[in-house]
Design an enzyme around this catalytic site. Structure first.
Site, short mmCIF file in Angstrom:
data_model
loop_
_atom_site.label_atom_id
_atom_site.label_comp_id
_atom_site.label_asym_id
_atom_site.label_seq_id
_atom_site.Cartn_x
_atom_site.Cartn_y
_atom_site.Cartn_z
CG ASN A 9 23.43 -30.68 -25.06
OD1 ASN A 9 23.30 -31.51 -24.17
ND2 ASN A 9 23.87 -29.46 -24.81
CG ASP A 15 20.71 -28.09 -22.85
OD1 ASP A 15 21.52 -28.99 -23.12
OD2 ASP A 15 20.36 -27.84 -21.69
#
Length: 161
Positions: A8, A50
């Site tokens: 991410n 996330d």
């Protein structure tokens, strides 16, 4: 070919990093001899949660739309199971692991992009609640298996929203 996922983007505060944040959240296929990328498919452009989809990818042969295909299947933390042609990276399927996945309405199969529900955005000035899945994701670091006779995957999932 070898396959892997990229993580991410940072910082987690999505307002501080506009755009898709290429090439984060991407399934990569690379030529083993040259190291050159043959494809990259970004699952969650501008990841706000996330979801870091770097976990298990399984290579199988499956019947897709009446044709046997060599595919890569990846159950992502974001709640979507992606099936790609493992030679070209073309998106063949994108199915929710569970209907409670609410950050995304569906994946547009023409563009390959997730159609988000803005109610579950983490943007500044917006109070998002009950985002599903949580940052842990529906499928995190566990493994999965495929039964070719039954044409089923066995996947352990987290159900934490």
């Amino acid at each position: 070919m070898f396959y892997y996922g990229s993580g991410n983007p940072a910082p987690w505060n999505e307002t501080m990093r506009p755009g898709d944040n290429k090439w984060t959240m991407t399934i990569w296929g690379r030529d083993v001899d040259t190291g050159l990328a043959k494809f990259g498919y970004q699952k969650t452009p501008h990841d706000e949660w996330d979801y870091a989809g770097v976990n298990v990818m399984v290579l199988t042969e499956q019947e897709i739309d009446g044709e046997m295909r060599k595919v890569l299947t990846h159950p992502d933390r974001n709640g979507i199971v992606y099936t790609l042609d493992r030679e070209t990276g073309d998106l063949l399927r994108a199915d929710k692991l569970d209907e409670t996945a609410n950050w995304v309405k569906y994946v547009d199969m023409e563009t390959g992009l997730p159609v988000r529900d803005p109610e579950y955005s983490t943007r500044m000035g917006h109070r998002s609640r009950d985002v599903c899945p949580s940052a842990m994701g529906y499928h995190n670091q566990g493994v999965m298996s495929y039964d070719p006779e039954q044409q089923n995957f066995l996947i352990g999932i987290n159900h934490i929203c």
